[in-house]
Write a protein that holds these residues in place. Structure first.
Motif, short mmCIF file in Angstrom:
data_model
loop_
_atom_site.label_atom_id
_atom_site.label_comp_id
_atom_site.label_asym_id
_atom_site.label_seq_id
_atom_site.Cartn_x
_atom_site.Cartn_y
_atom_site.Cartn_z
N THR A 1 40.63 35.72 30.37
CA THR A 1 39.25 36.17 30.21
C THR A 1 38.40 35.04 29.66
O THR A 1 38.88 34.15 28.99
CB THR A 1 39.16 37.37 29.26
N ALA A 2 37.14 35.10 29.91
CA ALA A 2 36.18 34.18 29.34
C ALA A 2 35.63 34.81 28.06
O ALA A 2 35.92 35.96 27.75
CB ALA A 2 35.06 33.90 30.34
N ASP A 3 34.82 34.10 27.31
CA ASP A 3 34.27 34.63 26.07
C ASP A 3 33.39 35.85 26.27
O ASP A 3 33.14 36.60 25.34
CB ASP A 3 33.47 33.54 25.34
N ASN A 4 32.87 36.06 27.46
CA ASN A 4 31.99 37.20 27.71
C ASN A 4 32.75 38.47 28.08
O ASN A 4 32.15 39.45 28.49
CB ASN A 4 30.97 36.85 28.79
N LEU A 5 34.07 38.47 27.99
CA LEU A 5 34.96 39.59 28.26
C LEU A 5 35.15 39.91 29.74
O LEU A 5 35.74 40.93 30.08
CB LEU A 5 34.55 40.85 27.50
N ASP A 6 34.66 39.06 30.65
CA ASP A 6 34.99 39.23 32.05
C ASP A 6 36.49 38.99 32.22
O ASP A 6 37.10 38.23 31.47
CB ASP A 6 34.24 38.22 32.93
N ILE A 7 37.09 39.62 33.19
CA ILE A 7 38.51 39.44 33.48
C ILE A 7 38.63 38.73 34.83
O ILE A 7 37.93 39.06 35.78
CB ILE A 7 39.25 40.79 33.52
N TYR A 8 39.53 37.76 34.90
CA TYR A 8 39.81 37.03 36.13
C TYR A 8 41.21 37.39 36.58
O TYR A 8 42.15 37.36 35.79
CB TYR A 8 39.67 35.53 35.92
N LEU A 9 41.35 37.75 37.85
CA LEU A 9 42.62 38.16 38.44
C LEU A 9 42.89 37.28 39.65
O LEU A 9 41.95 36.87 40.34
CB LEU A 9 42.53 39.62 38.91
N GLY A 10 44.14 37.02 39.94
CA GLY A 10 44.41 36.22 41.12
C GLY A 10 45.87 36.16 41.49
O GLY A 10 46.74 36.65 40.78
N ASP A 11 46.11 35.53 42.64
CA ASP A 11 47.45 35.30 43.14
C ASP A 11 47.42 33.99 43.92
O ASP A 11 46.52 33.18 43.73
CB ASP A 11 47.94 36.47 43.98
N THR A 12 48.37 33.77 44.80
CA THR A 12 48.42 32.51 45.54
C THR A 12 47.47 32.48 46.74
O THR A 12 47.52 31.54 47.53
CB THR A 12 49.85 32.20 46.03
N ALA A 13 46.59 33.46 46.85
CA ALA A 13 45.63 33.48 47.95
C ALA A 13 44.18 33.52 47.47
O ALA A 13 43.31 32.97 48.12
CB ALA A 13 45.89 34.65 48.88
N CYS A 14 43.94 34.20 46.35
CA CYS A 14 42.54 34.36 45.94
C CYS A 14 42.41 34.58 44.43
O CYS A 14 43.38 34.91 43.75
CB CYS A 14 41.89 35.51 46.69
N ILE A 15 41.19 34.40 43.95
CA ILE A 15 40.84 34.68 42.56
C ILE A 15 39.62 35.60 42.56
O ILE A 15 38.65 35.38 43.28
CB ILE A 15 40.54 33.39 41.78
N TRP A 16 39.71 36.64 41.75
CA TRP A 16 38.66 37.64 41.61
C TRP A 16 38.09 37.61 40.20
O TRP A 16 38.79 37.28 39.25
CB TRP A 16 39.23 39.04 41.81
N LYS A 17 36.84 38.02 40.07
CA LYS A 17 36.20 38.20 38.77
C LYS A 17 35.85 39.67 38.63
O LYS A 17 35.19 40.25 39.49
CB LYS A 17 34.94 37.35 38.67
N LEU A 18 36.30 40.27 37.53
CA LEU A 18 35.97 41.65 37.21
C LEU A 18 35.04 41.61 36.00
O LEU A 18 35.46 41.34 34.88
CB LEU A 18 37.24 42.44 36.89
#
Length: 168
Positions: A1-18
């Motif tokens: 997570t970044a300091d703003n509490l967003d969550i980052y998810l990913g695997d070997t194909a893509c990265i998502w921001k929640l």
């Protein structure tokens, strides 16, 4: 997570921001998967389905990633199927660590590295300036980025320039 509490998810194909959607009445953080945004993908088909998603700025397969407090994204990229051989140079061997700005612009690339345990299986402990088998990004403190590697070493890079500083 970044300091703003967003969550980052990913695997070997893509990265998502929640993105963080605030707190409920009990102080519990709220997240809504309907607001998830694909940031990067190795798949052109996925990028077509998710407008705004970008390709990775270097060829290859991402393995692990980390987002620092400023929103910069670090990931290791493997663009060679070959294992590194004991005693061979890692420089330009088909592996790298990259830093992307919060806008996903490539800021630097460190290429004296073997990504993943599998690529480093036949190697020995890292020589100065080399990173053998990245296992994880262990943190960012001030100007420094730390990386854990297969043989138990921790490596320190300058976050601003990608310059290798030392191994611990």
């Amino acid at each position: 997570t970044a300091d703003n509490l967003d969550i980052y998810l990913g695997d070997t194909a893509c990265i998502w921001k929640l993105p963080f959607d605030g707190f409920d009445a009990h102080g519990i953080p709220n997240y809504d998967m309907a607001h998830a945004k694909m940031l990067l993908s190795t798949s052109a088909a996925q990028r077509t389905q998710h407008p705004g998603a970008l390709p990775y700025p270097v060829p290859g397969t991402p393995n692990i990633f980390m987002v620092d407090a400023q929103g910069n994204l670090y990931t290791d990229i493997d663009y060679s199927q070959d294992r590194i051989k004991r005693g061979h140079s890692l420089l330009d061997s088909g592996h790298s660590i990259i830093k992307l700005s919060p806008e996903l612009k490539l800021l630097w690339e460190y290429r004296n590295v073997a990504t993943s345990m599998g690529a480093a299986y036949n190697t020995a402990i890292s020589k100065p300036g080399e990173i053998e088998g990245i296992c994880n990004f262990t943190g960012a403190m001030g100007r420094y980025l730390t990386v854990g590697s297969y043989y138990g070493q921790y490596h320190v890079l300058d976050k601003e320039t990608g310059l290798y500083i030392t191994a611990i």
